[in-house]
Structure formats: C-alpha cells, structure tokens
Design a protein around this motif. Structure first.
Motif, PDB file in Angstrom:
ATOM      1  N   LEU A 111      21.141  39.242  -0.689  1.00 36.62           N
ATOM      2  CA  LEU A 111      20.877  37.947  -0.645  1.00 36.62           C
ATOM      3  C   LEU A 111      20.519  37.059  -1.121  1.00 36.62           C
ATOM      4  O   LEU A 111      20.786  35.513  -1.010  1.00 36.62           O
ATOM      5  CB  LEU A 111      19.160  37.852   0.510  1.00 36.62           C
ATOM      6  CG  LEU A 111      19.043  39.180   1.558  1.00 36.62           C
ATOM      7  CD1 LEU A 111      17.537  39.598   1.850  1.00 36.62           C
ATOM      8  CD2 LEU A 111      19.436  38.275   2.919  1.00 36.62           C
ATOM      9  N   ASP A 112      20.845  37.248  -2.847  1.00 36.92           N
ATOM     10  CA  ASP A 112      20.536  36.334  -3.602  1.00 36.92           C
ATOM     11  C   ASP A 112      22.046  35.467  -3.523  1.00 36.92           C
ATOM     12  O   ASP A 112      21.881  34.319  -4.290  1.00 36.92           O
ATOM     13  CB  ASP A 112      20.782  36.824  -4.997  1.00 36.92           C
ATOM     14  CG  ASP A 112      19.202  36.977  -5.237  1.00 36.92           C
ATOM     15  OD1 ASP A 112      18.411  36.044  -4.780  1.00 36.92           O
ATOM     16  OD2 ASP A 112      19.302  37.823  -5.875  1.00 36.92           O
ATOM     17  N   GLN A 113      22.897  35.791  -3.181  1.00 37.54           N
ATOM     18  CA  GLN A 113      24.491  35.441  -3.374  1.00 37.54           C
ATOM     19  C   GLN A 113      24.986  34.389  -1.778  1.00 37.54           C
ATOM     20  O   GLN A 113      24.900  32.906  -1.605  1.00 37.54           O
ATOM     21  CB  GLN A 113      25.784  35.898  -2.663  1.00 37.54           C
ATOM     22  CG  GLN A 113      25.848  37.538  -4.191  1.00 37.54           C
ATOM     23  CD  GLN A 113      26.539  38.168  -3.398  1.00 37.54           C
ATOM     24  OE1 GLN A 113      27.725  37.813  -2.831  1.00 37.54           O
ATOM     25  NE2 GLN A 113      27.146  39.128  -4.265  1.00 37.54           N
ATOM     26  N   ASP A 114      23.413  34.575  -0.863  1.00 34.40           N
ATOM     27  CA  ASP A 114      23.444  33.523   0.676  1.00 34.40           C
ATOM     28  C   ASP A 114      22.223  32.090   0.396  1.00 34.40           C
ATOM     29  O   ASP A 114      22.064  31.977   1.543  1.00 34.40           O
ATOM     30  CB  ASP A 114      23.037  34.432   1.537  1.00 34.40           C
ATOM     31  CG  ASP A 114      24.074  35.752   1.712  1.00 34.40           C
ATOM     32  OD1 ASP A 114      25.368  35.709   1.343  1.00 34.40           O
ATOM     33  OD2 ASP A 114      23.753  36.264   2.699  1.00 34.40           O
ATOM     34  N   ARG A 115      21.848  32.672  -0.631  1.00 34.76           N
ATOM     35  CA  ARG A 115      20.548  31.595  -1.210  1.00 34.76           C
ATOM     36  C   ARG A 115      20.830  29.949  -1.067  1.00 34.76           C
ATOM     37  O   ARG A 115      20.422  29.228  -1.330  1.00 34.76           O
ATOM     38  CB  ARG A 115      19.818  31.972  -2.073  1.00 34.76           C
ATOM     39  CG  ARG A 115      18.773  32.878  -1.936  1.00 34.76           C
ATOM     40  CD  ARG A 115      18.305  33.046  -2.328  1.00 34.76           C
ATOM     41  NE  ARG A 115      17.932  34.428  -3.057  1.00 34.76           N
ATOM     42  CZ  ARG A 115      16.879  35.248  -1.902  1.00 34.76           C
ATOM     43  NH1 ARG A 115      16.375  34.436  -0.896  1.00 34.76           N
ATOM     44  NH2 ARG A 115      16.743  36.427  -2.256  1.00 34.76           N
ATOM     45  N   ARG A 116      22.731  29.200  -1.316  1.00 37.54           N
ATOM     46  CA  ARG A 116      23.171  28.591  -1.262  1.00 37.54           C
ATOM     47  C   ARG A 116      22.140  27.163  -0.807  1.00 37.54           C
ATOM     48  O   ARG A 116      22.139  26.178  -0.936  1.00 37.54           O
ATOM     49  CB  ARG A 116      24.460  28.440  -1.022  1.00 37.54           C
ATOM     50  CG  ARG A 116      25.403  27.225  -2.026  1.00 37.54           C
ATOM     51  CD  ARG A 116      26.925  27.340  -1.204  1.00 37.54           C
ATOM     52  NE  ARG A 116      27.732  28.236  -2.403  1.00 37.54           N
ATOM     53  CZ  ARG A 116      28.472  29.431  -1.682  1.00 37.54           C
ATOM     54  NH1 ARG A 116      28.912  28.678  -1.077  1.00 37.54           N
ATOM     55  NH2 ARG A 116      28.731  30.656  -2.408  1.00 37.54           N
TER      56      ARG A 116
END
Length: 376
Positions: A111-116
């Motif tokens: 999920l951290d990679q999708d926080r943009r």
C-alpha cells in the motif's frame, strides 16, 4: 435567471456543480450553470491539463476551481517530505486497513507504493502546495475560486482580488459564516449536514436561513442534500442565491465513479449514508458499506487527524474501487463513495446536461405551484 449573482458570474441559472470530473464541469457550464472543478488530488501539471481541456470544451462559458486548504491539520506549517508524512502513520491503523482488505479477499501488500495520489493531495492542502495550484488555476480565465475547508488563505484572496475573481468558501455553522465574511469571502456556501463529503452537524433547512441572516450583501449558496429543482427553489425561498451540488452528478454518464459504485448509489436510500471521520480525519458523509461499518466497529482504531487519515485510507480505497470496477465481489461490498443524503432521490442515470434541465423544469414547477396559492 434575472439575479445579481447570475449577472456577476455570467451564468444563466445559479446551479453550481462541484465535481472531480472535467466532463461534468464542462457539461454543466455549457448547460447554463457553473461547473466547479475539484482540484485537490492533482499535481500542478495535471491541473493545467485538466483546466485546458475544460477551457476548450465549455464553449466559452464560465467555470471555477475548488481547492482544500484547511485551517487545521497535522503537520500544517511544516515542510514535510513524502517519506516523513508516510512515517507518521501508526502501526495499529495500518494493520487495521490491511486486515479489512484481506477479509474482503483483496491484496493488502504494498500500500505504501500506492500513496502517491494521497500524498499529492496532502501537499496541495499545505500553503506552499496551494500556492502552486493557485498559480495554475489563475493562469486560466476561471470565474470562481473556492476553498472547501476553513477560511481561504490570504494568497487565494489576494490573487483573486487582483484578477476580479470572486472567492467562495464552504461553511457549516453561523459562526463559520461570520469568520469567512471577516476574511473577505465574496460568496458563502452553506453546506448542511446532509451534504456529501465534509460537512457539519446543522441541517440545511436550519443552516441556510441562519447564514443568510448574518451574510448581509454576501450571496449565499445552499448545499447539502439538494438534488432537485424544487429543493433549490425551497432554499432560494429561504434567501439563498442559488444551489451548490455535488452528489447529484455522481450517477451521470460523465461522472468518474465506476459502474458498480454508480449502481450502489442508485439503489441507496437517504439512510444509507454515514457521517464519520474515518476517511479523512474530519467529519465527512459517504455511502455506507462494509468498509464504513468496520470503522464504526468496537475493534476499530481511532481515526487519525487530517491529512494522515487520508494517507492511510485512500490507497486502500483506490484498490477497492479498481477491483470493484472489475467485478470483485469483496471489493464491491467494501466500496464506498462520498455522497449526501439526497442519494435517496437519485434514481436515474442520465447526462449532466439533462440533470441541469431537470433542475430548471422542477424549479419552475415549484415556483408556479407556490404562485398559484397566491392567486385570487
């Protein structure tokens, strides 16, 4: 309509359409209302592209831009980088979100990679980020700039004044209206508790006359649960100069929600929404779902302050929305969307232009119905 506000803004009918969808904004402006583009989730370059498209497709009709620059949020005034903001998310809340996804049969990793997108919105809520967005917005011939939470920053008012652009701000209580007037706002949007998205506790029927009473010469737009022309007429009978609507556009052909969410909205009743802090950290109204129910449960952690709660939830909800659009049953159960209690009156999926025409027809019918009561 022959009103000072319509003349001032160059519109035919004082129906304002808040939308994150450029197609809705342009369609409503072409139909005689005013589309207002919700810009908080975009980068400055993306906003420039979206406004260029709107400008090219609104047939020269007026349109506006809406930003969110809250007066209070975690990290306000601090130059926080993306990694620093993400690091502020506590483990219990992270684990709860991952567990909700897993229980729905959705992947919970990375999920951290999708926080943009959520990080982008958080940056835009800061004064520095808002300044960049304002520079872009005012490089186009916008006719309205709005701030959705709290008093607009001084830079917004100064830039708007220099260009002759009215500044609007949303209020949820009488005291909010007084503060906005003192800040120099040109248009007040009285958003009742029935509204989708961020809202207060005072219902529209009570809030509108309260705000009108203290507004003086400042025009007031009514918002919150308004999805028909007869509701708009009722609000204007209470002194409002027009209506500000967001939810009613969500089921139109142009709107951004995927079809499974549109179907849920069309099937929902006025009691199928919940007002909670679990999406952004501030009270907002959204469609009730397995996701919102879980956040109201006894084992749910407390929501984080804005913008941290959005950083926590938006990546997961974006995944839910994407998989719901693909027909994933667990995602469809979890899927939610910001919507007001007027959803119970939203029963058809037409075009945005058709909604504007329905508002006009319904408004006129309400006016004529009341006029007949006064005939001798």
């Amino acid at each position: 309509m022959n009103s000072e506000l319509c003349r001032r803004l160059g519109i035919e009918f004082p129906l304002f359409a808040f939308s994150h969808c450029r197609d809705v904004v342009a369609a409503v402006s072409r139909a005689g209302g005013m589309g207002v583009f919700g810009a908080v989730k975009y980068t400055p370059d993306e906003l420039r592209r979206e406004l260029a498209w709107i400008d090219a497709h609104c047939d020269g009709k007026p349109y506006g831009v809406d930003l969110i620059v809250p007066n209070a949020m975690a990290g306000k005034g601090m130059a926080l980088e993306d990694d620093a903001l993400a690091a502020m998310l506590p483990e219990p809340q992270r684990a709860f979100v991952e567990r909700l996804l897993a229980q729905g049969g959705l992947p919970a990793a990375d999920l951290d990679q999708d926080r943009r997108a959520a990080l982008r919105a958080a940056r835009n809520m800061s004064e520095a980020g808002a300044a960049e967005m304002l520079e872009v917005a005012f490089s186009f011939p916008i006719r309205l700039i709005a701030n959705a939470l709290g008093a607009p920053p001084a830079a917004m008012i100064e830039m708007a004044r220099a260009r002759g652009v009215p500044v609007a701000a949303l209020v949820g209580a009488r005291e909010h209206a007084l503060a906005q007037i003192a800040a120099g706002v040109d248009i007040l949007v009285a958003a009742g508790a029935e509204a989708g998205g961020h809202c207060g506790e005072v219902p529209t029927m009570v809030l509108v006359p309260e705000v009108v009473e203290v507004a003086g010469d400042v025009p007031v737009l009514a918002a919150g649960g308004i999805v028909t022309g007869r509701q708009m007429a009722a609000a204007m009978a209470m002194g409002a100069a027009g209506a500000w609507c967001g939810s009613v556009w969500l089921t139109t052909a142009e709107a951004e929600p995927p079809e499974p969410i549109k179907r849920k909205l069309l099937a929902a009743g006025s009691r199928d929404t919940v007002r909670a802090r679990s999406r952004t950290g501030k009270p907002s109204r959204q469609l009730r779902s397995a996701w919102t129910d879980a956040w109201e449960g006894p084992d749910a952690p407390p929501p984080l302050p804005m913008p941290l709660q959005s950083l926590l939830t938006e990546p997961a909800l974006a995944r839910v929305e994407k998989l719901a659009a693909a027909g994933h049953p667990g995602a469809e159960r979890l899927a939610t969307y910001w919507v007001g209690q007027g959803v119970g009156l939203m029963r058809a999926a037409g075009s945005a232009a058709a909604v504007v025409q329905e508002f006009k027809t319904d408004f006129l019918a309400a006016y004529e119905r009341l006029s007949r009561l006064l005939e001798e």
